[in-house]
Design an enzyme around this catalytic site. Structure first.
Site, PDB file in Angstrom:
ATOM      1  N   SER A 101      -5.838  -3.229  -6.869  1.00  0.00           N
ATOM      2  CA  SER A 101      -5.694  -4.404  -6.027  1.00  0.00           C
ATOM      3  C   SER A 101      -4.752  -5.416  -6.693  1.00  0.00           C
ATOM      4  CB  SER A 101      -7.079  -4.986  -5.740  1.00  0.00           C
ATOM      5  OG  SER A 101      -7.040  -5.998  -4.770  1.00  0.00           O
ATOM      6  N   HIS A 126      -4.039  -1.834  -2.041  1.00  0.00           N
ATOM      7  CA  HIS A 126      -4.626  -1.939  -0.704  1.00  0.00           C
ATOM      8  C   HIS A 126      -4.322  -3.320  -0.138  1.00  0.00           C
ATOM      9  CE1 HIS A 126      -8.789  -3.503  -2.360  1.00  0.00           C
ATOM     10  NE2 HIS A 126      -7.797  -4.300  -2.656  1.00  0.00           N
TER      11      HIS A 126
END
EC number: 3.4.21.92
Length: 200
Positions: A101, A126
């Site tokens: 992330s 993501h």
């Protein structure tokens, strides 16, 4: 039982006496910083302050940022990202373990040619996450617009840093997208996979 933060001996330049300091302070003297937790405001403020200090001390020397992080706050991470871009020092980013992330975003944000990962590292990208607790519909709509704005900005930045098209980044970040160190190199998030410190 937790071991706490280890202490190591350190001798101040020009001094005969050693004193014990926490390991992160000692590493900081060598221009080595460590992001080893979730990204939050406290961690971001600490890393930003350390990078600014090291850059003001000697901007001709690189700063080494080791990353083993599951990600975290987008706004806190962007403070670190903006500082990496702001300082004159090269920022060498090194993934040890997991860069997921915001951790992956910061790994890719290092100086081009100086973004590396150890062989068994995992990288995951993501879209940003957002929550909608029990709130008014208009507040949920405002938050959703902000999340979509952040998503586009992060995807454009990842596209710039990796060389991948915006459409590919948008598709790949729709869900958790895991990569090995070699796959992250092929994707353009890092420049090399290393197994020895001299390779960084």
């Amino acid at each position: 039982m937790p071991i706490g933060t280890p202490s190591v001996p350190y001798r101040l330049p020009g001094s005969q006496m050693e004193r014990w300091v926490d390991i992160y302070t000692r590493l900081g003297v060598e221009r080595i910083l460590f992001l080893g937790s979730e990204v939050n405001d406290g961690i971001a403020n600490s890393l930003v302050a350390q990078m600014l200090y090291l850059d003001s001390e000697d901007s001709s020397k690189p700063i080494y940022l080791y990353i083993n992080s599951p990600g975290g706050s987008v706004t806190a991470g962007l403070a670190i990202y903006d500082t990496i871009q702001y300082v004159k020092s090269e920022v060498v980013t090194i993934c040890v373990g997991l860069a997921a992330s915001m951790g992956a975003f910061l790994l890719a944000a290092g100086t081009k040619g100086k973004r590396v990962a150890l062989p068994h590292s995992r990288i995951m990208i993501h879209q940003p996450l957002g929550g909608t607790s029990r709130r008014q519909a208009s507040d949920i709509e405002i938050e959703a617009r902000e999340i979509l704005r952040m998503k586009e900005m992060l995807n454009r930045s990842l596209s710039d840093m990796s060389g991948q098209s915006f459409d590919k980044i948008e598709k790949d970040t729709d869900r958790d997208y895991f990569l090995s160190a070699e796959e992250a190199k092929d994707y353009g998030l890092i420049d090399r996979v290393i197994s020895h410190p001299n390779e960084a």
